[in-house]
Structure formats: structure tokens, C-alpha cells
Motif scaffolding. Structure first.
Motif, PDB file in Angstrom:
ATOM      1  N   LEU A   4       0.832  -1.202   0.132  1.00  0.00           N
ATOM      2  CA  LEU A   4      -0.037   0.006  -0.075  1.00  0.00           C
ATOM      3  C   LEU A   4       0.889   1.213  -0.206  1.00  0.00           C
ATOM      4  O   LEU A   4       0.357   2.184  -0.366  1.00  0.00           O
ATOM      5  N   ARG A   5       2.053   1.158   0.248  1.00  0.00           N
ATOM      6  CA  ARG A   5       3.047   2.351   0.259  1.00  0.00           C
ATOM      7  C   ARG A   5       3.249   2.792  -1.119  1.00  0.00           C
ATOM      8  O   ARG A   5       3.502   3.936  -1.250  1.00  0.00           O
ATOM      9  N   LYS A   6       3.080   1.874  -2.119  1.00  0.00           N
ATOM     10  CA  LYS A   6       3.250   2.508  -3.318  1.00  0.00           C
ATOM     11  C   LYS A   6       2.307   3.041  -4.361  1.00  0.00           C
ATOM     12  O   LYS A   6       2.140   3.585  -5.200  1.00  0.00           O
ATOM     13  N   PHE A   7       0.910   3.205  -3.492  1.00  0.00           N
ATOM     14  CA  PHE A   7      -0.127   3.958  -3.813  1.00  0.00           C
ATOM     15  C   PHE A   7      -0.426   5.200  -3.494  1.00  0.00           C
ATOM     16  O   PHE A   7       0.174   5.434  -2.213  1.00  0.00           O
ATOM     17  N   GLY A   8      -1.184   5.994  -3.914  1.00  0.00           N
ATOM     18  CA  GLY A   8      -1.202   7.259  -2.960  1.00  0.00           C
ATOM     19  C   GLY A   8      -2.630   8.000  -3.679  1.00  0.00           C
ATOM     20  O   GLY A   8      -3.568   8.289  -3.098  1.00  0.00           O
ATOM     21  N   ASP A   9      -2.111   8.736  -4.708  1.00  0.00           N
ATOM     22  CA  ASP A   9      -3.185   9.497  -5.482  1.00  0.00           C
ATOM     23  C   ASP A   9      -4.465   8.847  -6.184  1.00  0.00           C
ATOM     24  O   ASP A   9      -4.195   7.783  -6.818  1.00  0.00           O
ATOM     25  N   PRO A  10      -5.347   9.402  -5.968  1.00  0.00           N
ATOM     26  CA  PRO A  10      -6.668   8.889  -6.609  1.00  0.00           C
ATOM     27  C   PRO A  10      -6.653   8.818  -8.039  1.00  0.00           C
ATOM     28  O   PRO A  10      -5.998   9.436  -8.699  1.00  0.00           O
ATOM     29  N   VAL A  11      -6.964   7.666  -8.703  1.00  0.00           N
ATOM     30  CA  VAL A  11      -7.051   7.451 -10.285  1.00  0.00           C
ATOM     31  C   VAL A  11      -8.462   7.534 -10.675  1.00  0.00           C
ATOM     32  O   VAL A  11      -8.562   7.268 -12.126  1.00  0.00           O
ATOM     33  N   TRP A  12      -9.405   7.663  -9.823  1.00  0.00           N
ATOM     34  CA  TRP A  12     -10.700   7.738 -10.433  1.00  0.00           C
ATOM     35  C   TRP A  12     -10.971   8.965 -11.368  1.00  0.00           C
ATOM     36  O   TRP A  12     -10.597  10.073 -10.851  1.00  0.00           O
ATOM     37  N   GLU A  39     -19.928   3.466 -16.784  1.00  0.00           N
ATOM     38  CA  GLU A  39     -18.522   3.430 -16.037  1.00  0.00           C
ATOM     39  C   GLU A  39     -18.419   2.495 -15.020  1.00  0.00           C
ATOM     40  O   GLU A  39     -17.452   1.733 -14.510  1.00  0.00           O
ATOM     41  N   ILE A  40     -19.657   2.412 -14.207  1.00  0.00           N
ATOM     42  CA  ILE A  40     -19.591   1.293 -13.054  1.00  0.00           C
ATOM     43  C   ILE A  40     -20.772   0.291 -13.094  1.00  0.00           C
ATOM     44  O   ILE A  40     -21.073  -0.327 -12.092  1.00  0.00           O
ATOM     45  N   HIS A  41     -21.197   0.154 -14.156  1.00  0.00           N
ATOM     46  CA  HIS A  41     -22.316  -0.838 -14.642  1.00  0.00           C
ATOM     47  C   HIS A  41     -22.038  -2.447 -13.735  1.00  0.00           C
ATOM     48  O   HIS A  41     -22.537  -3.100 -13.488  1.00  0.00           O
ATOM     49  N   HIS A  42     -20.619  -2.934 -13.994  1.00  0.00           N
ATOM     50  CA  HIS A  42     -20.051  -4.059 -13.618  1.00  0.00           C
ATOM     51  C   HIS A  42     -20.086  -4.082 -11.999  1.00  0.00           C
ATOM     52  O   HIS A  42     -19.737  -5.278 -11.665  1.00  0.00           O
ATOM     53  N   LEU A  43     -20.250  -3.216 -11.279  1.00  0.00           N
ATOM     54  CA  LEU A  43     -20.314  -3.146  -9.861  1.00  0.00           C
ATOM     55  C   LEU A  43     -21.838  -3.199  -9.153  1.00  0.00           C
ATOM     56  O   LEU A  43     -22.580  -2.746  -9.605  1.00  0.00           O
ATOM     57  N   HIS A  44     -22.018  -3.850  -8.330  1.00  0.00           N
ATOM     58  CA  HIS A  44     -23.145  -4.003  -7.582  1.00  0.00           C
ATOM     59  C   HIS A  44     -23.580  -2.470  -7.088  1.00  0.00           C
ATOM     60  O   HIS A  44     -22.725  -1.771  -6.691  1.00  0.00           O
ATOM     61  N   PRO A  45     -24.803  -2.206  -7.054  1.00  0.00           N
ATOM     62  CA  PRO A  45     -25.181  -0.755  -6.517  1.00  0.00           C
ATOM     63  C   PRO A  45     -24.870  -0.448  -5.243  1.00  0.00           C
ATOM     64  O   PRO A  45     -24.333   0.762  -4.968  1.00  0.00           O
ATOM     65  N   GLU A  46     -24.924  -1.385  -4.348  1.00  0.00           N
ATOM     66  CA  GLU A  46     -24.469  -0.925  -2.924  1.00  0.00           C
ATOM     67  C   GLU A  46     -23.051  -0.638  -3.043  1.00  0.00           C
ATOM     68  O   GLU A  46     -22.510   0.269  -2.243  1.00  0.00           O
ATOM     69  N   ILE A  47     -22.119  -1.337  -3.835  1.00  0.00           N
ATOM     70  CA  ILE A  47     -20.700  -1.096  -3.845  1.00  0.00           C
ATOM     71  C   ILE A  47     -20.563   0.474  -4.333  1.00  0.00           C
ATOM     72  O   ILE A  47     -19.803   1.353  -3.725  1.00  0.00           O
ATOM     73  N   SER A  48     -21.184   0.610  -5.442  1.00  0.00           N
ATOM     74  CA  SER A  48     -20.932   2.106  -6.028  1.00  0.00           C
ATOM     75  C   SER A  48     -21.367   3.086  -5.333  1.00  0.00           C
ATOM     76  O   SER A  48     -20.745   4.212  -5.096  1.00  0.00           O
ATOM     77  N   ALA A  65      -8.176   1.027  -9.598  1.00  0.00           N
ATOM     78  CA  ALA A  65      -8.907   1.390 -10.927  1.00  0.00           C
ATOM     79  C   ALA A  65     -10.400   0.633 -10.971  1.00  0.00           C
ATOM     80  O   ALA A  65     -10.394  -0.479 -10.940  1.00  0.00           O
ATOM     81  N   ILE A  66     -11.205   1.421 -11.093  1.00  0.00           N
ATOM     82  CA  ILE A  66     -12.635   1.070 -11.106  1.00  0.00           C
ATOM     83  C   ILE A  66     -12.851  -0.056 -12.258  1.00  0.00           C
ATOM     84  O   ILE A  66     -13.495  -1.076 -12.029  1.00  0.00           O
ATOM     85  N   PRO A  67     -12.493   0.271 -13.415  1.00  0.00           N
ATOM     86  CA  PRO A  67     -12.784  -0.653 -14.490  1.00  0.00           C
ATOM     87  C   PRO A  67     -12.286  -2.200 -14.057  1.00  0.00           C
ATOM     88  O   PRO A  67     -12.592  -3.302 -14.703  1.00  0.00           O
ATOM     89  N   SER A 176     -11.825  -7.786  -5.831  1.00  0.00           N
ATOM     90  CA  SER A 176     -10.663  -8.350  -6.145  1.00  0.00           C
ATOM     91  C   SER A 176     -10.023  -7.472  -7.610  1.00  0.00           C
ATOM     92  O   SER A 176     -10.902  -6.940  -8.023  1.00  0.00           O
ATOM     93  N   ILE A 177      -8.703  -7.453  -7.527  1.00  0.00           N
ATOM     94  CA  ILE A 177      -8.196  -6.631  -8.699  1.00  0.00           C
ATOM     95  C   ILE A 177      -7.008  -7.541  -9.240  1.00  0.00           C
ATOM     96  O   ILE A 177      -6.414  -8.341  -8.544  1.00  0.00           O
TER      97      ILE A 177
END
Length: 182
Positions: A4-12, A39-48, A65-67, A176-177
Motif C-alpha cells: 500500500l506504500r506504492k499507492f497514493g493519488d486517486p485514479v478515479w 463506467e460502473i455498471h459492472h459493480l453492485h449498486p451497493e458497492i458504487s 482502478a474502477i474498471p 478483487s483486482i
């Protein structure tokens, strides 16, 4: 292992940002979902709704990354959830008596009301980290799941379990990603 130290700035993408998020009047979830649905159709509505729309880039995991996100819904026992899910800072200590009081300080908090009736109102969201993760203070955390959204539910669930409550298994969204699951 997810570092998690490698990540930081939002990518959305900024075009997904709910209108009015920084002001007094935020567009409704329904209006937002209509505008960004492709852009978010693949996610359950509660997640989005509970994660992306509600927290936007205030979430420390807005670097995901959302996709690329995949999800599944699982049913977990309260003990399983408390044993397997860690927060961004590893295994931060929980204070069950304090947390119980906070959720009942000014009447009954909606999170408490839902769990007091047997099930949380929205399923928490966790990220699968099968190899564990290294958090922002550099500790290796041997945890299979990182909490994405649902910190209050986790605190109150722990308070109830500590007090001896017998709750039924609960819904959990598992993200999962590819980078984590390779």
C-alpha cells in the motif's frame, strides 16, 4: 503481497465525481448512477453507492482502478469477519465498550439499529489480499482481506460480539483486482 506504500493519488476519473460533492447540495445517487452508469455498471449498486459515490476520493483506496474491479457477495459469520478483515493500518485496536457507547450516545445510530435487529443495513466492502499487505507504516500484515468500506459496522459488530451477542451470518462484498490476485 499488496504494498500500500506504492499507492497514493486517486485514479478515479474526474468525470465520475458526483456533482456537488464539495458543496452543500450533492446530486442524488440515482442521478449520479444514471450519468456514470456505463463506467460502473459492472459493480453492485451497493458497492458504487456506499464506496465510490459516498466517499469519492476521501477513500484511501481510491487508487484502485474502477474498471479493474471484480466483486462477489459472500456470507460470513461475525467471527470470521472480525478475524479475517484488517484496516489500512493493519490490525488497529478496537475498544468495544467505548464503541458501544458511541453508537448509543445520542439515541441509536443507524449502524447500531441495523445490527441490533440482526443484520447490517449495507454489506461492508473488503479487498481480497490473499498474500497479505504492507501498510503505510511499513508493517507486513498477514491478512486475507483489507477493509474498503464499513469501518463503523466493523467497530459496532466487534462491540456486540464482545458483549456476547449471537448474530447470524452477514453479507460481505469481496473486491478483487488483477494486481492483487496474480
Amino acid at each position: 503481497m499488496l504494498d500500500l506504500r506504492k499507492f497514493g493519488d486517486p485514479v478515479w476519473p474526474k468525470e465520475l465525481m458526483p456533482i456537488g460533492i464539495d458543496g452543500l447540495t450533492k446530486e442524488s445517487y440515482e442521478d449520479w448512477r444514471t450519468l456514470v452508469g456505463d463506467e460502473i455498471h459492472h459493480l453492485h449498486p451497493e458497492i458504487s453507492e456506499q464506496w465510490i459515490y459516498r466517499h469519492w476520493t476521501q477513500s484511501p483506496l481510491s487508487f484502485l482502478a474502477i474498471p479493474d474491479l471484480e466483486w462477489r457477495e459472500e456470507i460470513w459469520t461475525p467471527d470470521q469477519f472480525l478475524a479475517e478483515v484488517r484496516t489500512w493500518r493493519g490490525n488497529e485496536p478496537l475498544n468495544p465498550e467505548f464503541d458501544y457507547g458511541v453508537f448509543h450516545q445520542f439515541g441509536t445510530h443507524p449502524t447500531a439499529e441495523a445490527l441490533d435487529n440482526g443484520a447490517w443495513d449495507y454489506a461492508p466492502i473488503v479487498l481480497s489480499t490473499p498474500e497479505g499487505f504492507i501498510d503505510t507504516i511499513g508493517e507486513k500484515v498477514d491478512a486475507r482481506y483489507l477493509l474498503v468500506e464499513g469501518h463503523q459496522r466493523r467497530r459496532y459488530l466487534n462491540a456486540l460480539v464482545t458483549r456476547g451477542a449471537k448474530l447470524p451470518p452477514q453479507r460481505v462484498f469481496v473486491l478483487s483486482i488483477p494486481i492483487v490476485n496474480q
